[in-house]
Design a protein around this motif. Structure first.
Motif, PDB file in Angstrom:
ATOM      1  N   ALA A 182      63.692   5.619  21.297  1.00 20.47           N
ATOM      2  CA  ALA A 182      62.499   5.081  20.641  1.00 20.47           C
ATOM      3  C   ALA A 182      61.227   5.598  21.304  1.00 20.47           C
ATOM      4  CB  ALA A 182      62.541   3.551  20.668  1.00 20.47           C
ATOM      5  N   ALA A 183      61.235   5.657  22.625  1.00 17.19           N
ATOM      6  CA  ALA A 183      60.061   6.161  23.344  1.00 17.19           C
ATOM      7  C   ALA A 183      59.826   7.639  23.029  1.00 17.19           C
ATOM      8  CB  ALA A 183      60.248   5.952  24.847  1.00 17.19           C
ATOM      9  N   ALA A 184      60.873   8.421  22.944  1.00 16.13           N
ATOM     10  CA  ALA A 184      60.726   9.843  22.614  1.00 16.13           C
ATOM     11  C   ALA A 184      60.150  10.020  21.217  1.00 16.13           C
ATOM     12  CB  ALA A 184      62.082  10.546  22.729  1.00 16.13           C
ATOM     13  N   ALA A 185      60.644   9.249  20.261  1.00 16.86           N
ATOM     14  CA  ALA A 185      60.119   9.345  18.894  1.00 16.86           C
ATOM     15  C   ALA A 185      58.658   8.922  18.855  1.00 16.86           C
ATOM     16  CB  ALA A 185      60.947   8.474  17.947  1.00 16.86           C
ATOM     17  N   ALA A 186      58.320   7.870  19.584  1.00 13.61           N
ATOM     18  CA  ALA A 186      56.931   7.408  19.605  1.00 13.61           C
ATOM     19  C   ALA A 186      56.012   8.451  20.226  1.00 13.61           C
ATOM     20  CB  ALA A 186      56.834   6.094  20.371  1.00 13.61           C
ATOM     21  N   LEU A 187      56.455   9.093  21.301  1.00 15.76           N
ATOM     22  CA  LEU A 187      55.632  10.114  21.946  1.00 15.76           C
ATOM     23  C   LEU A 187      55.419  11.317  21.028  1.00 15.76           C
ATOM     24  CD1 LEU A 187      56.874  10.081  25.641  1.00 15.76           C
ATOM     25  CD2 LEU A 187      54.561   9.605  24.816  1.00 15.76           C
ATOM     26  N   VAL A 188      56.472  11.749  20.357  1.00 21.32           N
ATOM     27  CA  VAL A 188      56.335  12.901  19.452  1.00 21.32           C
ATOM     28  C   VAL A 188      55.413  12.551  18.292  1.00 21.32           C
ATOM     29  CG1 VAL A 188      57.589  14.360  17.816  1.00 21.32           C
ATOM     30  CG2 VAL A 188      58.517  13.954  20.087  1.00 21.32           C
ATOM     31  N   ARG A 189      55.529  11.364  17.765  1.00 20.93           N
ATOM     32  CA  ARG A 189      54.650  10.962  16.658  1.00 20.93           C
ATOM     33  C   ARG A 189      53.205  10.811  17.125  1.00 20.93           C
ATOM     34  NH1 ARG A 189      59.115   7.046  14.200  1.00 20.93           N
ATOM     35  NH2 ARG A 189      60.070   8.570  12.832  1.00 20.93           N
ATOM     36  N   LEU A 190      53.012  10.398  18.368  1.00 21.75           N
ATOM     37  CA  LEU A 190      51.663  10.277  18.914  1.00 21.75           C
ATOM     38  C   LEU A 190      51.008  11.644  19.094  1.00 21.75           C
ATOM     39  CD1 LEU A 190      49.547   8.302  20.127  1.00 21.75           C
ATOM     40  CD2 LEU A 190      50.608   8.752  22.342  1.00 21.75           C
ATOM     41  N   VAL A 191      51.806  12.613  19.576  1.00 24.02           N
ATOM     42  CA  VAL A 191      51.290  13.956  19.843  1.00 24.02           C
ATOM     43  C   VAL A 191      51.059  14.733  18.552  1.00 24.02           C
ATOM     44  CG1 VAL A 191      51.858  16.173  20.897  1.00 24.02           C
ATOM     45  CG2 VAL A 191      52.290  14.047  22.135  1.00 24.02           C
ATOM     46  N   CYS A 192      51.967  14.611  17.594  1.00 18.30           N
ATOM     47  CA  CYS A 192      51.864  15.415  16.354  1.00 18.30           C
ATOM     48  C   CYS A 192      51.070  14.736  15.280  1.00 18.30           C
ATOM     49  CB  CYS A 192      53.248  15.741  15.827  1.00 18.30           C
ATOM     50  SG  CYS A 192      54.159  16.796  16.946  1.00 18.30           S
TER      51      CYS A 192
END
Length: 99
Positions: A89-99
């Motif tokens: 979940a944290a990885a998905a949130a970080l990628v969505r935050l960056v992109c």
């Protein structure tokens, strides 16, 4: 649409109930056990791939791929299941935050 959902549910229940009528000796055969294990793994893999890469009728690569990769790495490292979920979940949130 609901007709197909109800039909699939009834058929699924019927197959499950039919399993209780099979003789127990059938499940002592190692070939049957091996086949059942492989079918389970294949269905789970298909479910994961479908949920990770599909959007409507097409394929889409997005933050879910990062979540899946991180979760697989955590599983290989034998992390507890709750940690695997939180890392994904944290990885998905970080990628969505960056992109």
């Amino acid at each position: 649409m609901w007709f197909w959902v109800i039909l699939a549910s009834v058929l699924s229940l019927g197959v499950k109930l039919l399993g209780y009528l099979l003789p127990e000796s059938l499940f002592d055969n190692p070939k049957v056990v091996t086949m059942a294990n492989f079918v389970t793994i294949g269905m789970l893999a298909a479910l994961v791939v479908t949920n990770a890469f599909s959007t409507g009728q097409g394929l889409d690569i997005d933050a879910r791929l990062a979540a899946l990769v991180i979760a697989v790495i955590a599983l290989v490292m034998r992390a507890p299941f709750l940690v695997v979920i939180m890392l994904g979940a944290a990885a998905a949130a970080l990628v969505r935050l960056v992109c």
